[in-house]
Design an enzyme around this catalytic site. Structure first.
Site, PDB file in Angstrom:
ATOM      1  N   GLY A 526      72.285  43.572  63.616  1.00 43.11           N
ATOM      2  CA  GLY A 526      72.695  43.497  62.207  1.00 43.11           C
ATOM      3  C   GLY A 526      74.186  43.128  62.043  1.00 43.11           C
ATOM      4  O   GLY A 526      74.863  42.974  62.913  1.00 43.11           O
ATOM      5  N   GLU A 532      79.914  42.793  63.090  1.00 42.72           N
ATOM      6  CA  GLU A 532      78.294  43.020  63.720  1.00 42.72           C
ATOM      7  C   GLU A 532      78.142  44.354  63.976  1.00 42.72           C
ATOM      8  O   GLU A 532      79.070  45.153  64.211  1.00 42.72           O
ATOM      9  CB  GLU A 532      78.299  42.344  65.080  1.00 42.72           C
ATOM     10  CG  GLU A 532      77.997  40.718  64.873  1.00 42.72           C
ATOM     11  CD  GLU A 532      79.158  39.868  64.691  1.00 42.72           C
ATOM     12  OE1 GLU A 532      80.160  40.004  65.369  1.00 42.72           O
ATOM     13  OE2 GLU A 532      79.258  38.754  64.272  1.00 42.72           O
ATOM     14  N   ASP A 644      74.159  55.024  46.715  1.00 42.63           N
ATOM     15  CA  ASP A 644      73.486  53.687  46.992  1.00 42.63           C
ATOM     16  C   ASP A 644      72.188  54.004  47.790  1.00 42.63           C
ATOM     17  O   ASP A 644      72.026  53.492  48.720  1.00 42.63           O
ATOM     18  CB  ASP A 644      74.314  52.882  47.735  1.00 42.63           C
ATOM     19  CG  ASP A 644      73.775  51.490  48.016  1.00 42.63           C
ATOM     20  OD1 ASP A 644      72.881  51.177  47.302  1.00 42.63           O
ATOM     21  OD2 ASP A 644      74.323  50.697  48.739  1.00 42.63           O
TER      22      ASP A 644
HETATM   23  P1  AMP Z   1      74.964  48.632  57.664  1.00 41.91           P
HETATM   24  O1  AMP Z   1      76.364  47.780  57.797  1.00 41.91           O
HETATM   25  O2  AMP Z   1      75.321  50.164  57.948  1.00 41.91           O
HETATM   26  O3  AMP Z   1      74.081  48.506  56.437  1.00 41.91           O
HETATM   27  O4  AMP Z   1      74.390  48.201  59.127  1.00 41.91           O
HETATM   28  C1  AMP Z   1      73.534  46.822  59.168  1.00 41.91           C
HETATM   29  C2  AMP Z   1      72.215  46.462  59.727  1.00 41.91           C
HETATM   30  O5  AMP Z   1      72.336  47.150  61.033  1.00 41.91           O
HETATM   31  C3  AMP Z   1      71.340  47.617  58.953  1.00 41.91           C
HETATM   32  O6  AMP Z   1      70.394  47.179  58.061  1.00 41.91           O
HETATM   33  C4  AMP Z   1      70.475  47.758  60.241  1.00 41.91           C
HETATM   34  O7  AMP Z   1      69.383  46.945  60.471  1.00 41.91           O
HETATM   35  C5  AMP Z   1      71.486  47.787  61.476  1.00 41.91           C
HETATM   36  N1  AMP Z   1      71.749  49.166  61.923  1.00 41.91           N
HETATM   37  C6  AMP Z   1      72.802  50.044  61.365  1.00 41.91           C
HETATM   38  N2  AMP Z   1      72.949  51.009  61.888  1.00 41.91           N
HETATM   39  C7  AMP Z   1      71.895  51.231  62.945  1.00 41.91           C
HETATM   40  C8  AMP Z   1      71.400  52.138  63.523  1.00 41.91           C
HETATM   41  N3  AMP Z   1      71.920  53.381  63.666  1.00 41.91           N
HETATM   42  N4  AMP Z   1      70.527  51.929  64.409  1.00 41.91           N
HETATM   43  C9  AMP Z   1      69.644  50.886  64.383  1.00 41.91           C
HETATM   44  N5  AMP Z   1      70.022  49.885  63.615  1.00 41.91           N
HETATM   45  C10 AMP Z   1      71.379  49.825  62.882  1.00 41.91           C
END
Ligand code: AMP
Length: 882
Positions: A526, A532, A644
């Site tokens: 993600g 990243e 949020d």
């Molecule tokens: P964020 O910046 O927290 O919104 O993370 C971006 C994307 O990364 C999220 O929408 C998820 O798809 C993935 N992601 C973040 N944290 C996790 C996690 N702990 N486990 C799995 N995927 C994650």
């Protein structure tokens, strides 16, 4: 803008240079060989416009590469510092270093080497200015710098007209006032119920106009202004509508008409709308015949034909009048004879007359009437000519002759005694009727709302009782002071990392430092705002290997960005709950900062549900919601407000456990694509946010509850976008007008009722997360409670463009239709079964859909409902009622 005259303290000097063929004056300094340089260059006094508390400083400069100075490179620097000092007056040439505050270290993106010259442009923000003006200063600490220009500016939202309200030019606010609320004035001939308002963002953008103006009656909107209706058109009330052409048989007035009055000889009945067409009087009935069945019995049948011209109305009735003549003397027959069924108000074209005297001559007249007859002939201009104690003399104008009138006009005078007592009695009867009507409608509305709230209340009461019983068995008499177990344990409260002077201290306090060698990154999963997100493995010596998610900070970050990034860890590290994403630790002591959390195999909840549309039963969905609610209860108990909460910020693991994620300070909303305001204070995801939080940024656990209601809807609708393709503005308007999202398809009634409770306007009336967890638990314990399904209207709920494609035209193909309801995966099933036209689709029964291979109950329903919607061609609903 404006030119800045600079003063030097130290080695800065004006140097003339030729850059790209043009002559430039630059302020330059280049003491790279000497230690401990501290050379200052200060601007003249810069006056500030009172509202501009936030100014931008754009610098153009060149920095020479230290490597090009050989030995001197030891002491050589490649940055310089920007300072500012506020003042209420111009202090002339007085310069005191101590009065200046550092704004930023300025580093070049590209260094200038011997061969290549690079001009850098950097912009910095100076916040929270409050005095009459300020100075900027540049501190050199041993670099080789040439300053080409410094441009100082602030941002404004330009004067504008939105929704027929004009708003003045407004200076954009700063960090402490990220949104400036500005009141507008309706344009000429426009009015509004509430004061039109709009917000000016820090970036000088207008957002979210509230309360629009509308052209008043007789005016319509033409290019941001209200224009009189053209001649022959009218508009009866203030609205966003256009003027309409005058209806049939009305007078085409000059411009600006509110209504079109009837043409001479045409009328509106009191029950006709004042904006509708006018109608003429009916012409006379035709072919009146009298048939004597048996004259000896004095019986006669009169019949006739309806009038040729009904005046455009269908409410034609007839009345009979009778005159009895002896010789030339005629008089009214009076009550001597009988009419069957009646002598007035006849809708049939016949009447039987009896008890006639066989020796007399009778003349019968049949008159046709319509809804406008009475009104048409009413005399409105009556004048008193003379009056004595026993007589009155009155006069009136002869009314313009109606279109078809073959008989002489007769006038009828009615009078009534005005007796005060009767008058009063009349009024009382009227008042009583009103009171009753009122009471009835009140009763009905209470019953409707009560029915909805009832289930909720019953469930809560049951629960509270049970809880009381439990606590009684557990607690001894000595702790009867404590009514709930929560009060026994000290409440932990969330600590805002901002309260630490140094945010790095906060990270160290709340998060474990991990050595980067214990982390293995495997795959990008993600992208966050800061860099990243990876899936990986954490292996700390002496502990079991765990799957983790690793958030990274991309290179080139500023100190502020690093702190914002790590603030998420400072917050997450304070939480420990099954339904909150767990922080494993952080990497802060190495160049590449990282945040390591538990790994959630199924990723974000919204995406996950969309990918598994229709695949879960209600109790599974409610189970997910229960988890989210438990996490939110934990957060609210710690006085943490999320701001949020949305399905995209919930993560799902391989056992379908849902956990709340996305913490942090400004960043939480900054990196949310749903965020609407681009302000330094954060954006607002309108469709998830409670009205009070949008209106005046009142973010509380109660506003989180509102968002939770939206998450409930997202979950029950398998990741559907709340409010579909409505714009943010439309959403805000709908909410303001008390509209709420309708129940998703197949949603248990109790669950939908809970959503509606979360969306109560009055935030103090919304349930609390504790209540929500309890109710969801209760529903999960008794599966029958989920069996009653909330009313569902396929046309509004799936926003299936059910009667047509998105452009309003009917679906041209089966695949186009399937795509619109997101069921494209069945395209082939339809084709193979020979269903290739929409006509064939419309013939399909539920059995047929199953037979062509649609097995999942959710999909089956979606397709069946859509077909239902397609059949109902009359529906064009676009909003939905509470
Ligand atoms: P964020 O910046 O927290 O919104 O993370 C971006 C994307 O990364 C999220 O929408 C998820 O798809 C993935 N992601 C973040 N944290 C996790 C996690 N702990 N486990 C799995 N995927 C994650």
């Amino acid at each position: 803008g404006g030119k800045l005259f600079l003063q030097s303290h130290g080695y800065w000097e004006v140097v003339q240079r030729t850059l790209n063929g043009s002559q430039f004056y630059t302020y330059s300094v280049c003491n790279v060989g000497e230690r401990e340089q501290d050379n200052w260059l200060r601007t003249t006094f810069i006056q500030r416009r009172p509202a501009a508390s936030r100014v931008f400083v754009e610098l153009q400069f060149i920095v020479r590469d230290c490597n090009s100075f050989g030995d001197s490179s030891v002491t050589c620097k490649e940055t310089f510092n920007l300072f500012t000092s506020e003042s209420d007056a111009d202090v002339g040439t007085t310069f005191r270093k101590g009065q200046f505050k550092k704004v930023a270290t300025i580093a070049p993106d590209e260094i200038t080497s011997k061969n290549e010259l690079h001009i850098n442009t950097e912009t910095r923000v100076v916040e929270n200015l409050s005095r009459k003006g300020f100075y900027l200063a540049f501190q050199d600490i041993g670099a080789c710098v040439a300053l080409l220009s410094a441009r100082v500016y602030y941002k404004t939202c330009p004067a504008t007209v939105k929704s027929l309200a004009s708003f003045p030019e407004t200076v954009a606010g700063g960090e402490n006032q990220a949104l400036r609320e500005v009141s507008g004035v309706c344009m000429d001939n426009a009015i509004s119920e509430e004061l039109p308002r709009i917000y000016c963002t820090v970036d000088g953008e207008w957002v979210v106009p509230v309360g629009q103006c509308q052209c008043k009656s007789g005016y319509e909107e033409v290019k941001d202004a209200c224009q009189e209706c053209q001649a022959g058109f009218f508009k009866a009330a203030a609205s966003g509508d256009k003027c309409e052409p005058c209806p049939a048989n009305t007078q085409k007035l000059n411009s600006g008409a509110l209504v079109c009055p009837c043409m001479d000889g045409f009328y509106r009945a009191p029950t006709d709308p004042p904006t509708g067409p006018c109608s003429g009087l009916p012409s006379a009935p035709r072919d009146l015949v009298a048939t004597t069945t048996q004259l000896s019995t004095g019986k006669l049948l009169l019949s006739w034909q309806p009038p040729e011209d009904t005046g455009g109305r269908s409410d034609i009735t007839y009345s009979i009048e009778c005159q009895r003549c002896e010789g030339v003397v005629c008089q009214s027959c009076g009550e001597k004879i009988r009419y069957e069924p009646a002598s007035t108000g006849l809708t049939d074209t016949k009447v039987s007359v009896s008890e006639l005297d066989a020796h007399l001559n009778y003349t019968f007249t049949v008159e046709a009437h319509s809804g406008v007859s009475l009104f048409a002939s009413q005399i409105t201009s009556m004048r008193l000519v003379e009056r004595t104690s026993t007589s009155l003399s009155l006069s009136w104008d002869v009314f313009p002759r109606p279109r078809v009138q073959s008989r002489p006009i007769r006038y009828e005078l009615t009078y009534r005694k005005k007796v005060r007592r009767i008058y009063e009695a009349d009024i009382t009867v009227l008042a009583m009727l009103q009171e009753r009507a009122h009471a009835t409608s009140k009763f009905i509305s209470c019953a409707a709302v009560g029915g909805a709230a009832m289930l909720f209340i019953v469930v809560m009461v049951l629960f509270l009782r049970r809880r009381k019983r439990n606590s009684h068995t557990r607690q001894g008499p000595e702790d009867t002071y404590f009514s709930s177990s929560e009060q026994l344990k000290p409440l932990k409260t969330y600590v805002d990392p901002h309260t630490y002077e140094d945010p790095n201290t906060a990270v160290l306090k709340f998060a474990t430092e991990i050595h980067p060698s214990h982390i293995t990154k495997q795959k990008v999963i993600g992208a966050g705002e800061f860099g990243e997100v990876y899936r990986g493995i954490l292996k700390v010596p002496g502990r079991k290997e765990v799957a983790v998610a690793i958030k990274t900070l991309k290179p080139g970050y500023s100190e502020k960005q690093r702190q914002d990034f790590l603030s998420e860890a400072s917050i997450m590290g304070q939480f420990s709950h099954q339904n909150i994403i767990r922080l494993e630790g952080v990497v802060t002591k190495f160049k590449h900062a990282m945040i390591v959390t538990e790994y959630m195999e199924n990723g974000a909840l919204d995406r996950y549900l969309r990918d598994h549309d229709g695949e879960f039963a209600s109790f599974q969905l409610v189970g997910m919601l229960r988890g989210i609610a438990a996490g939110m209860k934990y957060l609210s108990d710690m006085s943490y407000v999320h701001r949020d909460l949305a399905a995209r910020n919930i993560l799902v693991n391989n056992t379908l456990e849902c956990k709340v994620s996305d913490f942090g300070l400004s960043r939480v909303l900054e990196d949310d694509p749903e965020g609407t305001y681009t302000t330094s204070g954060g954006k607002i995801p309108i469709r998830w946010t409670a009205p009070e939080a949008i209106a005046y940024r009142k973010f509380t656990s109660a506003s989180d509850v509102w968002s939770f209601g939206i998450v409930m809807w997202e979950v029950m609708a398998f990741g559907e976008r709340p409010y579909w393709d409505m714009s943010n503005h439309e959403v805000m308007k709908a909410i303001n007008e008390a509209f709420r999202l309708p129940a998703p398809m197949d949603c248990p009634s109790a669950v939908y009722q809970l959503m509606l409770q979360c969306w109560l306007q009055d935030r103090s009336k919304r349930p609390r997360f504790g209540d929500i967890v309890n109710l969801l638990d209760k529903l999960l314990r008794s599966p029958d409670s989920l069996k009653t399904i909330a009313d569902f209207d396929p046309r509004v709920s799936i926003r299936l463009p059910s009667t047509s494609g998105s452009d309003g035209s009917p679906f041209r193909s089966v695949s186009e239709w399937l795509e619109s309801i997101k069921m494209s995966q069945y395209s082939e099933n339809f084709t193979c079964a020979g269903v290739v036209t929409m006509d064939q689709v419309l013939q399909m029964k539920n059995e047929d859909i199953k037979n062509i291979g649609v097995r999942l109950p959710g999909h089956l329903k979606r397709i069946a409902y859509s077909i239902l919607g397609l059949k109902d061609q009359t529906s064009t609903l676009s909003v939905f009622a509470v």
